[in-house]
Design a protein around this motif. Sequence first.
Motif, PDB file in Angstrom:
ATOM      1  N   TYR A   1      -8.313   0.021  -5.011  1.00 13.40           N
ATOM      2  CA  TYR A   1      -8.869   1.166  -4.299  1.00 13.40           C
ATOM      3  C   TYR A   1      -8.769   0.994  -2.786  1.00 13.40           C
ATOM      4  O   TYR A   1      -8.617   1.979  -2.057  1.00 13.40           O
ATOM      5  CB  TYR A   1     -10.308   1.408  -4.754  1.00 13.40           C
ATOM      6  CG  TYR A   1     -10.342   1.829  -6.205  1.00 13.40           C
ATOM      7  CD1 TYR A   1      -9.830   3.069  -6.586  1.00 13.40           C
ATOM      8  CD2 TYR A   1     -10.810   0.980  -7.198  1.00 13.40           C
ATOM      9  CE1 TYR A   1      -9.800   3.452  -7.922  1.00 13.40           C
ATOM     10  CE2 TYR A   1     -10.789   1.351  -8.527  1.00 13.40           C
ATOM     11  CZ  TYR A   1     -10.280   2.590  -8.886  1.00 13.40           C
ATOM     12  OH  TYR A   1     -10.243   2.972 -10.204  1.00 13.40           O
ATOM     13  N   LEU A   2      -8.798  -0.237  -2.320  1.00 14.79           N
ATOM     14  CA  LEU A   2      -8.553  -0.469  -0.891  1.00 14.79           C
ATOM     15  C   LEU A   2      -7.124  -0.080  -0.545  1.00 14.79           C
ATOM     16  O   LEU A   2      -6.867   0.551   0.491  1.00 14.79           O
ATOM     17  CB  LEU A   2      -8.799  -1.946  -0.552  1.00 14.79           C
ATOM     18  CG  LEU A   2      -8.485  -2.348   0.902  1.00 14.79           C
ATOM     19  CD1 LEU A   2      -9.367  -1.577   1.874  1.00 14.79           C
ATOM     20  CD2 LEU A   2      -8.676  -3.863   1.086  1.00 14.79           C
ATOM     21  N   SER A   3      -6.191  -0.427  -1.414  1.00 20.54           N
ATOM     22  CA  SER A   3      -4.793  -0.089  -1.186  1.00 20.54           C
ATOM     23  C   SER A   3      -4.598   1.422  -1.141  1.00 20.54           C
ATOM     24  O   SER A   3      -3.886   1.959  -0.277  1.00 20.54           O
ATOM     25  CB  SER A   3      -3.913  -0.702  -2.291  1.00 20.54           C
ATOM     26  OG  SER A   3      -2.569  -0.329  -2.119  1.00 20.54           O
ATOM     27  N   LYS A   4      -5.229   2.126  -2.089  1.00 20.82           N
ATOM     28  CA  LYS A   4      -5.112   3.579  -2.110  1.00 20.82           C
ATOM     29  C   LYS A   4      -5.715   4.200  -0.847  1.00 20.82           C
ATOM     30  O   LYS A   4      -5.179   5.169  -0.288  1.00 20.82           O
ATOM     31  CB  LYS A   4      -5.810   4.132  -3.366  1.00 20.82           C
ATOM     32  CG  LYS A   4      -5.028   3.903  -4.660  1.00 20.82           C
ATOM     33  CD  LYS A   4      -5.773   4.489  -5.845  1.00 20.82           C
ATOM     34  CE  LYS A   4      -4.925   4.419  -7.114  1.00 20.82           C
ATOM     35  NZ  LYS A   4      -3.781   5.354  -7.072  1.00 20.82           N
ATOM     36  N   TRP A   5      -6.828   3.645  -0.383  1.00 19.72           N
ATOM     37  CA  TRP A   5      -7.471   4.160   0.838  1.00 19.72           C
ATOM     38  C   TRP A   5      -6.573   3.946   2.055  1.00 19.72           C
ATOM     39  O   TRP A   5      -6.416   4.839   2.888  1.00 19.72           O
ATOM     40  CB  TRP A   5      -8.821   3.455   1.043  1.00 19.72           C
ATOM     41  CG  TRP A   5      -9.523   3.903   2.295  1.00 19.72           C
ATOM     42  CD1 TRP A   5     -10.289   5.030   2.458  1.00 19.72           C
ATOM     43  CD2 TRP A   5      -9.502   3.232   3.554  1.00 19.72           C
ATOM     44  NE1 TRP A   5     -10.747   5.107   3.743  1.00 19.72           N
ATOM     45  CE2 TRP A   5     -10.289   4.022   4.444  1.00 19.72           C
ATOM     46  CE3 TRP A   5      -8.913   2.058   4.024  1.00 19.72           C
ATOM     47  CZ2 TRP A   5     -10.502   3.660   5.777  1.00 19.72           C
ATOM     48  CZ3 TRP A   5      -9.129   1.707   5.355  1.00 19.72           C
ATOM     49  CH2 TRP A   5      -9.898   2.482   6.218  1.00 19.72           C
ATOM     50  N   ILE A   6      -5.963   2.747   2.135  1.00 17.79           N
ATOM     51  CA  ILE A   6      -5.065   2.452   3.247  1.00 17.79           C
ATOM     52  C   ILE A   6      -3.868   3.391   3.233  1.00 17.79           C
ATOM     53  O   ILE A   6      -3.430   3.909   4.274  1.00 17.79           O
ATOM     54  CB  ILE A   6      -4.606   0.991   3.216  1.00 17.79           C
ATOM     55  CG1 ILE A   6      -5.764   0.041   3.500  1.00 17.79           C
ATOM     56  CG2 ILE A   6      -3.473   0.745   4.228  1.00 17.79           C
ATOM     57  CD1 ILE A   6      -5.438  -1.421   3.301  1.00 17.79           C
ATOM     58  N   GLU A   7      -3.343   3.653   2.037  1.00 15.74           N
ATOM     59  CA  GLU A   7      -2.190   4.542   1.927  1.00 15.74           C
ATOM     60  C   GLU A   7      -2.538   5.941   2.420  1.00 15.74           C
ATOM     61  O   GLU A   7      -1.755   6.557   3.165  1.00 15.74           O
ATOM     62  CB  GLU A   7      -1.701   4.589   0.472  1.00 15.74           C
ATOM     63  CG  GLU A   7      -0.443   5.442   0.301  1.00 15.74           C
ATOM     64  CD  GLU A   7       0.091   5.407  -1.121  1.00 15.74           C
ATOM     65  OE1 GLU A   7       1.179   5.978  -1.337  1.00 15.74           O
ATOM     66  OE2 GLU A   7      -0.566   4.823  -1.993  1.00 15.74           O
ATOM     67  N   GLU A   8      -3.672   6.473   2.014  1.00 15.72           N
ATOM     68  CA  GLU A   8      -4.079   7.792   2.464  1.00 15.72           C
ATOM     69  C   GLU A   8      -4.318   7.824   3.964  1.00 15.72           C
ATOM     70  O   GLU A   8      -3.983   8.788   4.652  1.00 15.72           O
ATOM     71  CB  GLU A   8      -5.339   8.240   1.707  1.00 15.72           C
ATOM     72  CG  GLU A   8      -5.104   8.534   0.233  1.00 15.72           C
ATOM     73  CD  GLU A   8      -4.043   9.608   0.026  1.00 15.72           C
ATOM     74  OE1 GLU A   8      -4.102  10.644   0.735  1.00 15.72           O
ATOM     75  OE2 GLU A   8      -3.150   9.405  -0.824  1.00 15.72           O
ATOM     76  N   LYS A   9      -4.924   6.771   4.466  1.00 19.93           N
ATOM     77  CA  LYS A   9      -5.191   6.667   5.910  1.00 19.93           C
ATOM     78  C   LYS A   9      -3.876   6.668   6.686  1.00 19.93           C
ATOM     79  O   LYS A   9      -3.744   7.312   7.728  1.00 19.93           O
ATOM     80  CB  LYS A   9      -5.978   5.394   6.190  1.00 19.93           C
ATOM     81  CG  LYS A   9      -6.324   5.151   7.658  1.00 19.93           C
ATOM     82  CD  LYS A   9      -7.214   3.933   7.787  1.00 19.93           C
ATOM     83  CE  LYS A   9      -7.530   3.632   9.241  1.00 19.93           C
ATOM     84  NZ  LYS A   9      -6.370   3.139   9.991  1.00 19.93           N
TER      85      LYS A   9
ATOM     86  N   LYS B   1      -2.300  10.080   7.278  1.00 21.16           N
ATOM     87  CA  LYS B   1      -2.942  10.956   8.257  1.00 21.16           C
ATOM     88  C   LYS B   1      -2.626  10.554   9.701  1.00 21.16           C
ATOM     89  O   LYS B   1      -2.896  11.297  10.625  1.00 21.16           O
ATOM     90  CB  LYS B   1      -4.452  10.939   8.036  1.00 21.16           C
ATOM     91  CG  LYS B   1      -4.862  11.532   6.684  1.00 21.16           C
ATOM     92  CD  LYS B   1      -6.352  11.391   6.459  1.00 21.16           C
ATOM     93  CE  LYS B   1      -6.756  11.919   5.084  1.00 21.16           C
ATOM     94  NZ  LYS B   1      -8.191  11.762   4.820  1.00 21.16           N
TER      95      LYS B   1
ATOM     96  N   SER C   1     -11.163  -3.867  -6.648  1.00 19.70           N
ATOM     97  CA  SER C   1     -11.376  -3.545  -5.234  1.00 19.70           C
ATOM     98  C   SER C   1     -10.066  -3.466  -4.472  1.00 19.70           C
ATOM     99  O   SER C   1      -9.893  -2.614  -3.592  1.00 19.70           O
ATOM    100  CB  SER C   1     -12.298  -4.589  -4.599  1.00 19.70           C
ATOM    101  OG  SER C   1     -11.729  -5.885  -4.677  1.00 19.70           O
TER     102      SER C   1
ATOM    103  N   ASN D   1       0.817  -1.215   0.000  1.00 21.18           N
ATOM    104  CA  ASN D   1       0.000   0.000   0.000  1.00 21.18           C
ATOM    105  C   ASN D   1       0.854   1.270   0.000  1.00 21.18           C
ATOM    106  O   ASN D   1       0.616   2.205   0.767  1.00 21.18           O
ATOM    107  CB  ASN D   1      -0.943  -0.003   1.215  1.00 21.18           C
ATOM    108  CG  ASN D   1      -1.720  -1.299   1.341  1.00 21.18           C
ATOM    109  OD1 ASN D   1      -2.339  -1.742   0.377  1.00 21.18           O
ATOM    110  ND2 ASN D   1      -1.672  -1.921   2.507  1.00 21.18           N
TER     111      ASN D   1
END
Length: 414
Positions: free
Chosen positions: A402-410, A413, A399, A67
């Motif tokens: 986009y899960l990987s991209k979400w985890i990376e952004e999370k 932060k 899926s 990720n």
Amino acid sequence: MSQNVLLVIGFTWPEPASTAAGNRMLQLLDFFKSKGYAIVFASTASKTELSLNLDALEIESKSIVLNDSGFDTFIKDLNPKIVLFDRFLTEEQFGWRVSENVPNALKILDTEDLHSLRKVREVSHKKGIPFSTKTWLQEDITKREVASVLRCDLSLMVSTFEMQLLTQTLKLDQSLLLHLPFLLGNISSVEQESWLKFSERENFICIGNGKHAPNVDAVLWLYQEIWPLIRKALPKAQVAVYGAYLPQQVKELHKPEIGFLVKGWAEDANKVLSHSRINLATLRFGAGIKGKLTTVMQNGTPSVTTSIGAEGMYDGLPWSGAIAETPIEIAREAIQLYTCEKDWLEAQQNGIVLVNELYNKEKLSERLAIVLEHLHQNLEEHRIHNFMGSLLGHQTMQSTKYLSKWIEEKNKKE
């Protein structure tokens, strides 16, 4: 780097001294080195003291992170001609990044074995119910693994049984698959002459990595139900259990008084195998083909195993020993081979034929080279015909991307 670059994305760092998967990977690395490829081996895993020294093979090591878009920059700069995924889990995590950043790279999946098949068989065994392909087809892990196969340009299959499962049961296009078992050197007459004779060998051996659930179950079954029957007929016999990472429940089975010896990791597996008279591979579930069984053949040691143990390995040729299912049958066959030199010698010769005919490194390497050349020359057409693979690569199906991209952004932060 030069144009001929191979990137291997490893599920683990290869351990040829402790696992069949490690040996398999080493064989593939040797093949690509012989074809002039510069090789980079990347993995998210941590190295162990048994990890292969890649530097000694002039192979570059690269630690990568899940990720993380830093992988995109890395692979763009590397621009590999081929990306080899070690097991479907690495394709799930990195396949979409490969497709986006180096779309012309040939994507190859080395399945090692069908993990879904092994997992479903394990669950069925623990529940005490027969395995069925119907159950296998219904599991999510099966769908995930087959989706990885379809997204790749080529998947390497070690087992004839698994080839049939994918082409006959699932009707997958044969052009997406290549039967490529272990790449082994021929057993020469000179090697055979160096083997210890029947009378110079003694005792039984059982070998397998302790991180592999089928191996642990095999040792427990051997100890509980099979070894007492063998020991009763051969009261002076011993069985030595070897393997890296043996769990505590196996170590506690060390009972010299009944001839059951738990030895642990063998630094030189060939040495201990070549001094043993019979190998016992009492597997009740699993998948793929078994490296320990080809290794014992290379040492002139017959094996007693199950239909699961021998599955996909002998293509109708006589087995190098015996195939049996119940404790009584396994014990009977083991005792017969252990005490009858004529049967033992015949089993040994069967092993030589199996290795030399089915695992011939030169013939298999040529087979792989021809397929790779064809794919390089016809990759666009090959992908057009693989419509299901294109469908699974479509953005609405990604899926994991986009899960990987979400985890990376999370992660950014936090």
